[in-house]
Design a protein around this motif. Structure first.
Motif, PDB file in Angstrom:
ATOM      1  N   ASP A 125       6.490  -5.567  11.000  1.00 31.37           N
ATOM      2  CA  ASP A 125       5.870  -5.384  12.306  1.00 31.37           C
ATOM      3  C   ASP A 125       4.600  -4.548  12.169  1.00 31.37           C
ATOM      4  OD1 ASP A 125       7.955  -6.781  13.408  1.00 31.37           O
ATOM      5  OD2 ASP A 125       9.131  -4.966  13.834  1.00 31.37           O
ATOM      6  N   VAL A 126       3.676  -4.774  13.078  1.00 30.66           N
ATOM      7  CA  VAL A 126       2.418  -4.036  13.080  1.00 30.66           C
ATOM      8  C   VAL A 126       2.658  -2.613  13.576  1.00 30.66           C
ATOM      9  CG1 VAL A 126       0.093  -3.922  14.025  1.00 30.66           C
ATOM     10  CG2 VAL A 126       1.092  -6.134  13.444  1.00 30.66           C
ATOM     11  N   SER A 127       2.161  -1.655  12.807  1.00 36.15           N
ATOM     12  CA  SER A 127       2.308  -0.245  13.181  1.00 36.15           C
ATOM     13  C   SER A 127       0.986   0.266  13.748  1.00 36.15           C
ATOM     14  CB  SER A 127       2.706   0.590  11.956  1.00 36.15           C
ATOM     15  OG  SER A 127       3.927   0.123  11.413  1.00 36.15           O
ATOM     16  N   PRO A 128       1.033   1.228  14.646  1.00 34.67           N
ATOM     17  CA  PRO A 128      -0.201   1.782  15.213  1.00 34.67           C
ATOM     18  C   PRO A 128      -1.075   2.412  14.130  1.00 34.67           C
ATOM     19  CG  PRO A 128       1.717   2.436  16.506  1.00 34.67           C
ATOM     20  CD  PRO A 128       2.240   1.812  15.252  1.00 34.67           C
ATOM     21  N   GLY A 129      -2.375   2.165  14.243  1.00 36.36           N
ATOM     22  CA  GLY A 129      -3.317   2.754  13.308  1.00 36.36           C
ATOM     23  C   GLY A 129      -3.528   1.970  12.028  1.00 36.36           C
ATOM     24  N   GLU A 130      -2.819   0.876  11.857  1.00 42.02           N
ATOM     25  CA  GLU A 130      -3.006   0.080  10.646  1.00 42.02           C
ATOM     26  C   GLU A 130      -4.331  -0.663  10.710  1.00 42.02           C
ATOM     27  OE1 GLU A 130       1.432  -1.101   9.021  1.00 42.02           O
ATOM     28  OE2 GLU A 130       0.365  -2.465  10.349  1.00 42.02           O
ATOM     29  N   SER A 131      -4.985  -0.770   9.567  1.00 40.02           N
ATOM     30  CA  SER A 131      -6.237  -1.506   9.502  1.00 40.02           C
ATOM     31  C   SER A 131      -5.953  -3.001   9.562  1.00 40.02           C
ATOM     32  CB  SER A 131      -6.992  -1.165   8.222  1.00 40.02           C
ATOM     33  OG  SER A 131      -6.253  -1.574   7.086  1.00 40.02           O
ATOM     34  N   LEU A 132      -6.977  -3.760   9.933  1.00 37.64           N
ATOM     35  CA  LEU A 132      -6.814  -5.209  10.024  1.00 37.64           C
ATOM     36  C   LEU A 132      -6.509  -5.840   8.666  1.00 37.64           C
ATOM     37  CD1 LEU A 132      -6.798  -7.618  11.883  1.00 37.64           C
ATOM     38  CD2 LEU A 132      -9.275  -7.803  11.610  1.00 37.64           C
ATOM     39  N   PRO A 133      -7.129  -5.397   7.540  1.00 42.71           N
ATOM     40  CA  PRO A 133      -6.737  -5.955   6.246  1.00 42.71           C
ATOM     41  C   PRO A 133      -5.248  -5.790   5.942  1.00 42.71           C
ATOM     42  CG  PRO A 133      -8.830  -4.842   6.016  1.00 42.71           C
ATOM     43  CD  PRO A 133      -8.336  -4.542   7.405  1.00 42.71           C
ATOM     44  N   VAL A 134      -4.670  -4.651   6.328  1.00 41.58           N
ATOM     45  CA  VAL A 134      -3.236  -4.457   6.098  1.00 41.58           C
ATOM     46  C   VAL A 134      -2.429  -5.425   6.948  1.00 41.58           C
ATOM     47  CG1 VAL A 134      -1.326  -2.829   6.384  1.00 41.58           C
ATOM     48  CG2 VAL A 134      -3.473  -2.062   5.373  1.00 41.58           C
ATOM     49  N   ARG A 135      -2.853  -5.614   8.196  1.00 40.55           N
ATOM     50  CA  ARG A 135      -2.147  -6.548   9.065  1.00 40.55           C
ATOM     51  C   ARG A 135      -2.287  -7.988   8.563  1.00 40.55           C
ATOM     52  NH1 ARG A 135      -4.680  -3.462  13.215  1.00 40.55           N
ATOM     53  NH2 ARG A 135      -5.953  -5.249  13.878  1.00 40.55           N
ATOM     54  N   LYS A 136      -3.393  -8.294   7.915  1.00 35.51           N
ATOM     55  CA  LYS A 136      -3.577  -9.631   7.355  1.00 35.51           C
ATOM     56  C   LYS A 136      -2.642  -9.864   6.165  1.00 35.51           C
ATOM     57  CE  LYS A 136      -8.443 -10.249   8.644  1.00 35.51           C
ATOM     58  NZ  LYS A 136      -8.315 -11.581   9.279  1.00 35.51           N
ATOM     59  N   MET A 137      -2.355  -8.809   5.417  1.00 40.80           N
ATOM     60  CA  MET A 137      -1.516  -8.952   4.232  1.00 40.80           C
ATOM     61  C   MET A 137      -0.027  -8.955   4.544  1.00 40.80           C
ATOM     62  SD  MET A 137      -3.436  -6.701   1.255  1.00 40.80           S
ATOM     63  CE  MET A 137      -3.365  -5.152   2.179  1.00 40.80           C
ATOM     64  N   LYS A 138       0.362  -8.333   5.643  1.00 38.08           N
ATOM     65  CA  LYS A 138       1.780  -8.115   5.907  1.00 38.08           C
ATOM     66  C   LYS A 138       2.620  -9.401   5.970  1.00 38.08           C
ATOM     67  CE  LYS A 138       2.914  -3.643   7.831  1.00 38.08           C
ATOM     68  NZ  LYS A 138       3.466  -2.922   8.992  1.00 38.08           N
ATOM     69  N   PRO A 139       2.187 -10.453   6.696  1.00 37.41           N
ATOM     70  CA  PRO A 139       3.052 -11.642   6.786  1.00 37.41           C
ATOM     71  C   PRO A 139       3.372 -12.258   5.426  1.00 37.41           C
ATOM     72  CG  PRO A 139       1.378 -11.716   8.481  1.00 37.41           C
ATOM     73  CD  PRO A 139       1.015 -10.582   7.578  1.00 37.41           C
ATOM     74  N   SER A 140       2.376 -12.344   4.541  1.00 38.71           N
ATOM     75  CA  SER A 140       2.625 -12.916   3.215  1.00 38.71           C
ATOM     76  C   SER A 140       3.379 -11.942   2.328  1.00 38.71           C
ATOM     77  CB  SER A 140       1.300 -13.310   2.559  1.00 38.71           C
ATOM     78  OG  SER A 140       0.635 -14.304   3.316  1.00 38.71           O
ATOM     79  N   ALA A 141       3.076 -10.646   2.454  1.00 37.80           N
ATOM     80  CA  ALA A 141       3.789  -9.655   1.650  1.00 37.80           C
ATOM     81  C   ALA A 141       5.261  -9.596   2.025  1.00 37.80           C
ATOM     82  CB  ALA A 141       3.148  -8.281   1.827  1.00 37.80           C
ATOM     83  N   GLY A 142       5.571  -9.872   3.293  1.00 43.28           N
ATOM     84  CA  GLY A 142       6.959  -9.845   3.721  1.00 43.28           C
ATOM     85  C   GLY A 142       7.797 -10.968   3.155  1.00 43.28           C
ATOM     86  N   ARG A 143       7.172 -11.977   2.568  1.00 37.52           N
ATOM     87  CA  ARG A 143       7.906 -13.101   1.996  1.00 37.52           C
ATOM     88  C   ARG A 143       8.166 -12.940   0.503  1.00 37.52           C
ATOM     89  NH1 ARG A 143       8.484 -17.136   5.504  1.00 37.52           N
ATOM     90  NH2 ARG A 143       9.180 -18.479   3.803  1.00 37.52           N
ATOM     91  N   VAL A 144       7.713 -11.852  -0.080  1.00 34.00           N
ATOM     92  CA  VAL A 144       8.009 -11.576  -1.483  1.00 34.00           C
ATOM     93  C   VAL A 144       9.470 -11.181  -1.616  1.00 34.00           C
ATOM     94  CG1 VAL A 144       7.448 -10.119  -3.471  1.00 34.00           C
ATOM     95  CG2 VAL A 144       5.630 -10.906  -1.931  1.00 34.00           C
ATOM     96  N   ALA A 145      10.137 -11.694  -2.632  1.00 36.72           N
ATOM     97  CA  ALA A 145      11.569 -11.445  -2.817  1.00 36.72           C
ATOM     98  C   ALA A 145      11.855  -9.949  -2.913  1.00 36.72           C
ATOM     99  CB  ALA A 145      12.063 -12.151  -4.077  1.00 36.72           C
TER     100      ALA A 145
END
Length: 245
Positions: A125-145
């Protein structure tokens, strides 16, 4: 005389025993079979080690490629890459969230943002204060085993942007990897971000300010003034979401 005859008979008996091939197959098998079994086991273990490294590198490469492909629009699906209609990132998100000022005015804007995620993610989930690059990476990073450890990092230079994924695993090959002097398997994969819109805007911006600044004694003051103005705009546009591009 008798001693000589006995000695000759002993030599003949020893020669017959030496030339006798009975039981040689059992003797040879008992010597070769353990070596053969050990060699087969070592080949199997090395094959497992290579297999794990290939799978690990594929996982890191796939995660980085997904992030790089969807970089221009954070609303894209992390698997298919399809963007929902009417959903885009802010028009000037590159200025506010992509550290563009650090690329063009690096000596004047200080250190770049720390855009790194520890893997596996505990929450996507998106946390307050996170940069947009971090938010762009999160969905794909969450699919790593979850069995893999490492990090995903966004690296930006004036001319190159890339996503670097580092993964390690010791689930299967913990003891085997130690034979090669390492406690686990580690891989690193990087994916270059291709964003023609960002490249064109950066080139135009650099050309514009190169003409404005000039090369005289007042160039430094002009650069400092431009940096201050763009920094203020970055603070405003960096928090902006939505819009059209």
């Amino acid at each position: 005389m008798n001693k000589r005859i006995k000695y000759s008979s002993d030599r003949a008996a020893a020669r017959r025993i030496w030339r006798d091939e009975r039981g040689s197959a059992v003797l040879e098998s008992s010597a070769v079979l353990p070596l053969l079994i050990i060699s087969i086991l070592l080949l199997m273990l090395m094959s497992l080690l290579v297999y794990e490294r290939v799978v690990l590198y594929y996982s890191a490469s796939a995660a980085g490629e997904r992030v790089a492909f969807r970089w221009d629009n954070s609303s894209r699906d992390p698997i298919s890459g399809i963007a929902p209609a009417g959903r885009y990132d802010a028009l000037y998100w590159r200025l506010g969230d992509d550290d563009m000022l650090d690329g063009v005015f690096g000596p004047f804007t200080g250190k770049q943002s720390d855009n790194r995620l520890a893997l596996p993610l505990s929450q996507t989930d998106v946390s307050p204060g996170e940069s947009l690059p971090v938010r762009k990476m999160k969905p794909s990073a969450g699919r790593v085993a979850v069995s893999y450890n490492g990090d995903m990092e966004y690296q930006r230079t004036p001319m190159l942007r890339r996503v670097v994924v580092r993964l390690s695993s010791s689930v299967v090959m913990g003891q085997i990897a130690r034979l090669s002097g390492r406690s686990n398997s580690r891989v690193k994969a990087s994916s270059v971000i291709i964003d023609p819109v960002e490249f064109i805007r950066n080139v135009d911006l650099a050309r514009y300010y190169a003409v404005k600044f000039g090369s005289g004694r007042t160039a430094a003051d002009k650069r400092a003034k431009a940096t201050a103005i763009l920094s203020e705009r970055k603070a405003v546009t960096g928090a902006t979401e939505g819009g059209t591009s």
